[in-house]
Design a protein around this motif. Structure first.
Motif, short mmCIF file in Angstrom:
data_model
loop_
_atom_site.label_atom_id
_atom_site.label_comp_id
_atom_site.label_asym_id
_atom_site.label_seq_id
_atom_site.Cartn_x
_atom_site.Cartn_y
_atom_site.Cartn_z
N SER A 107 0.85 -1.20 0.00
CA SER A 107 0.00 0.00 0.00
C SER A 107 0.89 1.24 0.00
N SER A 108 0.24 2.39 -0.13
CA SER A 108 0.96 3.67 -0.10
C SER A 108 1.06 4.15 1.34
N TRP A 109 2.21 4.75 1.64
CA TRP A 109 2.42 5.22 3.00
C TRP A 109 1.72 6.55 3.26
N GLN A 110 1.51 7.38 2.24
CA GLN A 110 1.02 8.74 2.45
C GLN A 110 -0.38 8.98 1.91
N TYR A 111 -0.79 8.28 0.85
CA TYR A 111 -1.99 8.68 0.13
C TYR A 111 -3.11 7.66 0.33
N PRO A 112 -4.27 8.12 0.76
CA PRO A 112 -5.42 7.22 0.89
C PRO A 112 -6.01 6.89 -0.47
N ALA A 113 -7.09 6.10 -0.44
CA ALA A 113 -7.65 5.59 -1.69
C ALA A 113 -8.23 6.69 -2.57
N LYS A 114 -8.73 7.76 -1.99
CA LYS A 114 -9.31 8.81 -2.82
C LYS A 114 -8.25 9.61 -3.57
N LEU A 151 -10.01 -2.41 -0.68
CA LEU A 151 -9.99 -1.19 0.12
C LEU A 151 -9.98 -1.57 1.59
N HIS A 152 -9.03 -1.00 2.29
CA HIS A 152 -8.86 -1.33 3.70
C HIS A 152 -9.08 -0.09 4.54
N ASP A 153 -9.87 -0.24 5.60
CA ASP A 153 -10.18 0.89 6.48
C ASP A 153 -9.75 0.52 7.90
N TYR A 155 -9.30 2.50 10.36
CA TYR A 155 -9.74 3.47 11.37
C TYR A 155 -11.25 3.58 11.44
N ASP A 156 -11.96 2.52 11.09
CA ASP A 156 -13.43 2.48 11.24
C ASP A 156 -14.11 3.61 10.47
N HIS A 157 -14.05 3.50 9.13
CA HIS A 157 -14.76 4.39 8.21
C HIS A 157 -14.24 5.83 8.22
N LEU A 158 -13.07 6.06 8.77
CA LEU A 158 -12.52 7.41 8.72
C LEU A 158 -11.78 7.66 7.40
N ARG A 159 -11.06 6.65 6.93
CA ARG A 159 -10.30 6.81 5.69
C ARG A 159 -9.99 5.43 5.13
N GLU A 160 -10.20 5.26 3.84
CA GLU A 160 -9.91 4.00 3.17
C GLU A 160 -8.57 4.07 2.45
#
Length: 411
Positions: A107-114, A151-153, A155-160
């Motif tokens: 996965s990416s260390w800095q950038y979320p899925a969006k 897609l992995h979350d 933090y419980d729907h805070l960021r994917e």
């Protein structure tokens, strides 16, 4: 590829290839002497900063190439060799005919899925070349490799976060274990059957069984040193070794019972009616054994036929002529006395002494023959128990071996 089964770790050496589109790096080849591709240091371009999120080492960042290649359409790519170690939950139920599957999470260390969404270059990994290099000379051979994105979350729907799953499936080459563990174990199990064929008087019946049990324990320790200390499942090889140890333990138990019956003590020589019925009449027929020649195998009426002899001359000697008998030939004291009275001899103290000694000798012979027949019956019972143990062990060994090894689809 290196598999550490004891610690359940997988170390992989491979090449990581990454492609991404950067619109800021586009140009018109006509303006630059038809140059369609450029290569420059990685510091000059943006990179996704890949990490191995389930790494088993402290280093989670992947090694990257020092050179980034960019096309005129803005497609950047780089590739670099890398070595990473990941935890792998080993399924050892079918060891050594097992197939393992391990997954690496990128996965990416800095950038979320969006902001950054990962896509596999292909759904399968090019492993044909690696498999051709490994061949069948190593313990493991790679069967397949797949890539997928989820897609992995955390933090419980805070960021994917977009996670690339790389799954490797590899199969064990069991030839080493077949030659060094399985075949010797099967041969020792077959040798256990010889315990029932050894005669009780040879003195090696019990020691032979114990030696086989110790050998089985050594093989069990060898398998235990290879496999991880987990209680999730018992490996197929471990189950078979435990089965063999139980099988040998049963032979030791039967050998102890047989020796106890064979060497029966004098004060405990009487045999019950049910023992005669089951072990002398019924089981020998079922096990295709010859009937005992002892008198106890007759209709239950054990009799000693004592035939008469005659005293021809008292003055000079006593001529004893034993008649035909199936059991014991001794003097019938009553007939001796009658013959003596008919012959007209006067009964004296000397004659009483001689007749008393003869009567005592006849009784001693009679009791000795009775005890010998009883001990012969017990020895025959021990032989029947030995034959019964052999038949049961052969059936159990065949069925148990087939059931255990039939669980593995690789056989």
């Amino acid at each position: 590829m290196d598999v550490d089964e004891k610690n359940q770790l997988l170390t992989v050496r491979g090449v990581v290839k990454s492609n991404w589109y950067d619109y800021q790096l586009r140009w018109d080849p006509a303006d630059y002497d038809d140059i369609t591709e450029l290569a420059f240091p990685e510091e000059w371009a943006w990179k996704p900063n890949w990490v191995l999120s389930n790494s088993a080492n402290e280093e989670i960042f992947l090694q990257t190439s020092r050179i980034v290649t960019v096309t005129s359409e803005g497609m950047a790519r780089f590739s670099s060799p890398t070595v990473f170690t990941i935890p792998c939950n080993m399924d050892i139920r079918y060891f050594p005919f097992d197939t393992q599957s391990c997954t690496a999470h990128f996965s990416s260390w800095q950038y979320p899925a969006k902001l950054l969404r990962m896509q596999p270059i292909s759904e399968t990994i090019y492993i044909q070349y690696i498999s051709s290099l490994l061949g069948k000379k190593t313990e493991w051979s790679v069967d397949s490799g797949t890539m997928s994105v989820q897609l992995h979350d955390p933090y419980d729907h805070l960021r994917e976060w977009s996670v690339l799953l790389v799954t490797l499936t590899f199969e064990r080459n069991p030839l080493y274990y077949i030659i060094n563990i399985i075949i010797p174990s099967v041969l020792m199990a077959l040798l256990t059957l010889l315990v029932y064929l050894l005669p009780c008087d040879c003195g090696e019946k019990m020691s032979f069984s114990v030696s086989l049990l110790i050998s089985m324990s050594v093989f069990n320790l060898m398998v235990g040193d290879i496999l991880p200390a987990t209680s999730g499942s018992v490996p197929l090889m471990g189950r078979y070794l435990l089965f063999n140890m139980s099988f040998v333990s049963f032979s030791i138990f039967v050998a102890a019972v047989v020796l106890r019956l064979h060497h029966r003590q004098k004060g405990n020589a009487e045999m019950g009616a049910w023992v005669k019925k089951v072990f002398i009449e019924i089981l020998p027929t079922v096990l295709l054994m010859k009937k005992s020649k002892s008198g106890a195998t007759d209709s239950g009426d054990t009799r000693l036929f004592v035939r008469s002899t005659q005293v021809r001359t008292f003055a000079s000697s006593i001529d004893v002529r034993p008649a035909n008998s199936n059991a014991i030939n001794v003097l019938d004291v009553n007939e001796v006395a009658n013959e003596h009275n008919k012959s007209g001899y006067q009964k004296t103290d000397v004659l009483d002494t001689i007749l008393g000694e003869i009567k005592w000798f006849g009784n001693e012979v009679k009791h000795k023959e009775e005890d010998e027949m009883k001990f012969d019956d017990w020895k025959y019972v021990a032989l029947v128990v030995d034959r019964l143990g052999l038949a049961v062990s052969m059936i159990v060994l065949a069925i148990g071996t087939l059931i255990i090894f039939a669980e593995s689809s690789a056989i």
